[in-house]
Design a protein around this motif. Structure first.
Motif, short mmCIF file in Angstrom:
data_model
loop_
_atom_site.label_atom_id
_atom_site.label_comp_id
_atom_site.label_asym_id
_atom_site.label_seq_id
_atom_site.Cartn_x
_atom_site.Cartn_y
_atom_site.Cartn_z
N GLY A 1 0.44 -1.41 0.09
CA GLY A 1 -0.14 -0.30 -0.20
C GLY A 1 0.42 1.29 -0.09
O GLY A 1 0.06 2.63 0.30
N GLY A 2 1.99 1.18 0.13
CA GLY A 2 3.28 2.60 0.29
C GLY A 2 2.40 3.10 1.53
O GLY A 2 3.31 3.97 1.22
N LEU A 3 1.93 2.82 2.30
CA LEU A 3 1.69 3.54 4.14
C LEU A 3 2.91 4.03 4.65
O LEU A 3 3.99 4.06 4.16
N VAL B 1 9.02 4.75 -1.23
CA VAL B 1 8.83 5.35 -0.09
C VAL B 1 7.81 4.84 0.68
O VAL B 1 6.34 4.55 0.94
N CYS B 2 8.06 4.96 2.27
CA CYS B 2 7.25 4.01 2.73
C CYS B 2 7.51 3.93 4.39
O CYS B 2 8.68 4.14 4.89
N TRP B 3 6.47 4.12 5.39
CA TRP B 3 7.05 3.89 6.95
C TRP B 3 7.74 2.99 7.28
O TRP B 3 6.92 1.27 6.97
N ASN B 4 8.54 2.46 8.40
CA ASN B 4 8.79 1.63 9.26
C ASN B 4 9.12 2.27 10.91
O ASN B 4 9.23 3.64 10.56
N PHE B 5 9.34 1.61 11.84
CA PHE B 5 9.45 1.98 12.79
C PHE B 5 10.71 2.74 13.36
O PHE B 5 10.62 3.29 14.53
N SER B 6 11.73 2.89 12.91
CA SER B 6 12.92 3.04 12.47
C SER B 6 13.21 4.26 12.87
O SER B 6 14.04 5.18 13.25
N GLY B 7 11.68 5.07 12.06
CA GLY B 7 12.30 6.54 11.53
C GLY B 7 13.26 6.53 10.61
O GLY B 7 13.39 7.93 10.22
#
Length: 241
Positions: free
Chosen positions: A55-57, A98-104
């Motif tokens: 989803g490219g979230l 580009v997408c989210w991850n928890f590391s920032g």
């Protein structure tokens, strides 16, 4: 490294070991866990990756978007399906997407391709341990996984656990090239790739060093040597790695 192929291989080995051990077998490296919980956890981690990349979230997926998982042997088939879908998605995705991850940091699909290889590799080892025959981590993969942990993941882990560590750790692979100095101070972590003296030194082959850093084995076993305050050596495990 072909991350998609390696992820598929590690996932299949995890599945084989989990089926051999059985859902109710204890996982010694994860106190309180049985194989069913290990497979459930790894399925969720893979599916989170699938949802984010597909989803490219720009944020974590909604928990309601995860499929329900079985508590019986059907879980193994679900794991295989999620693994196959995730491998296919990561193999086709633009690494620079580009997408989210928890590391920032490294907010790209490439982060997830690398992360899932090491996530599943650790849990493959867990499953094989539960089945009675854990296979070492490939040294080249282990050193890359160590680098990911200490350079990318430790800082967010330290923030999440609220660690009050004030110490430095020198980690040194003895069979492949890889050295790091990890410095904890005021709740922050700074890692440099260098040979330098720390308050604690842990050295040994890349596979057990990787597993020690993820809380799977203890220093003094499998060729690992630790120098420094034993309490500081043990304190590494408080980071949740």
């Amino acid at each position: 490294m072909d991350h998609a192929s390696q992820l598929h291989l590690q996932g299949l080995e995890l599945l084989e070991a989990a089926q051999h051990a059985g859902l109710d077998a204890e996982v010694p490296s994860c106190p309180g866990w049985v194989v069913g919980k290990l497979v459930n956890h790894t399925s969720r981690a893979l599916e989170r990756t699938l949802l984010v990349v597909r989803g490219g979230l720009q944020g974590p997926p909604d928990k309601r978007d995860h499929r329900p998982l079985s508590r019986d042997g059907a879980l193994f088939d679900q794991f295989r399906q999620i693994l196959d879908e995730t491998v296919e998605e990561l193999g086709a995705a633009d690494p620079r997407g580009v997408c989210w991850n928890f590391s920032g940091t490294d907010l790209t699909n490439a982060f997830w391709s690398r992360r899932m290889v090491h996530e599943v590799t650790v849990h493959r080892w867990d499953a094989q341990l539960a089945a009675g025959d854990p296979r070492p981590i490939d040294p080249e993969s282990a050193v890359v996984g160590l680098d990911e942990l200490v350079v990318t993941l430790l800082a967010p882990l330290a923030r999440m656990t609220g660690t009050n560590l004030a110490a430095s750790y020198h980690l040194h692979c003895t069979d492949v090239e890889g050295e790091w100095l990890v410095v904890f101070s005021d709740g922050e972590v700074v890692t440099t790739r260098e040979h330098a003296k720390g308050d604690v030194a842990v050295r040994g082959p890349a596979s057990p060093l990787f597993l020690w850093a993820w809380g799977r084995v203890v220093a003094g076993t499998e060729g690992l040597e630790a120098c420094g305050d034993p309490d500081l050596v043990a304190s590494w495990s408080t980071l949740g790695a």
